[in-house]
Design a protein around this motif. Structure first.
Motif, mmCIF file in Angstrom:
data_model
loop_
_atom_site.group_PDB
_atom_site.id
_atom_site.type_symbol
_atom_site.label_atom_id
_atom_site.label_comp_id
_atom_site.label_asym_id
_atom_site.label_seq_id
_atom_site.Cartn_x
_atom_site.Cartn_y
_atom_site.Cartn_z
ATOM 1 N N GLY A 10 0.909 -1.211 -0.031
ATOM 2 C CA GLY A 10 -0.201 -0.224 -0.042
ATOM 3 C C GLY A 10 0.897 1.434 0.108
ATOM 4 N N GLY A 11 1.877 1.254 0.783
ATOM 5 C CA GLY A 11 2.722 2.410 0.863
ATOM 6 C C GLY A 11 3.541 2.675 -0.601
ATOM 7 N N LYS A 12 3.893 1.615 -1.179
ATOM 8 C CA LYS A 12 4.470 1.955 -2.486
ATOM 9 C C LYS A 12 3.422 2.416 -3.593
ATOM 10 N N VAL A 13 2.360 2.025 -3.389
ATOM 11 C CA VAL A 13 1.180 2.339 -4.288
ATOM 12 C C VAL A 13 0.848 3.795 -4.237
ATOM 13 N N LEU A 14 0.861 4.148 -2.920
ATOM 14 C CA LEU A 14 0.664 5.701 -2.708
ATOM 15 C C LEU A 14 1.715 6.563 -3.132
ATOM 16 N N GLU A 15 3.045 5.989 -2.983
ATOM 17 C CA GLU A 15 4.046 7.002 -3.659
ATOM 18 C C GLU A 15 3.744 6.879 -5.173
ATOM 19 N N CYS A 61 3.050 9.913 -10.096
ATOM 20 C CA CYS A 61 2.612 10.148 -11.242
ATOM 21 C C CYS A 61 1.347 11.214 -11.436
ATOM 22 N N ARG A 62 0.984 11.773 -10.528
ATOM 23 C CA ARG A 62 0.430 13.099 -10.471
ATOM 24 C C ARG A 62 1.244 14.290 -10.805
ATOM 25 N N LEU A 86 1.205 17.026 -13.989
ATOM 26 C CA LEU A 86 -0.144 16.853 -14.625
ATOM 27 C C LEU A 86 -0.718 18.256 -14.131
ATOM 28 N N ALA A 87 -1.585 18.590 -15.237
ATOM 29 C CA ALA A 87 -2.505 19.831 -14.888
ATOM 30 C C ALA A 87 -3.405 19.586 -13.707
ATOM 31 N N GLY A 88 -3.318 20.492 -12.635
ATOM 32 C CA GLY A 88 -4.327 20.678 -11.708
ATOM 33 C C GLY A 88 -3.497 19.633 -10.772
ATOM 34 N N GLY A 89 -2.181 19.076 -10.917
ATOM 35 C CA GLY A 89 -1.688 18.240 -9.911
ATOM 36 C C GLY A 89 -0.616 18.991 -9.012
#
Length: 60
Positions: free
Chosen positions: A43-48, A53-54, A57-60
């Motif tokens: 889970g921690g790696k997924v959140l990283e 990936c954000r 990006l526009a709005g990121g």
């Protein structure tokens, strides 16, 4: 993954996104991300990765 495998994955994702259509694109991507997150099992790696990936990006 090798560069060739990455290219194959990219092409398959692009073709599938086109095939499911604009109205189901977000649902498909969410399902794919959740399936990959489950397979990764960290889970921690997924959140990283979500945060990484954000970036840029526009709005990121």
């Amino acid at each position: 993954m090798t560069p060739a495998e990455i290219e194959t994955v990219y092409e398959t994702m692009a073709e599938t996104i086109d095939a499911v259509g604009a109205e189901q694109r977000e649902v498909f991507l969410a399902k794919l991300c959740l399936a990959l997150a489950h397979e990764l099992g960290a889970g921690g790696k997924v959140l990283e990765l979500i945060a990484d990936c954000r970036k840029d990006l526009a709005g990121g």
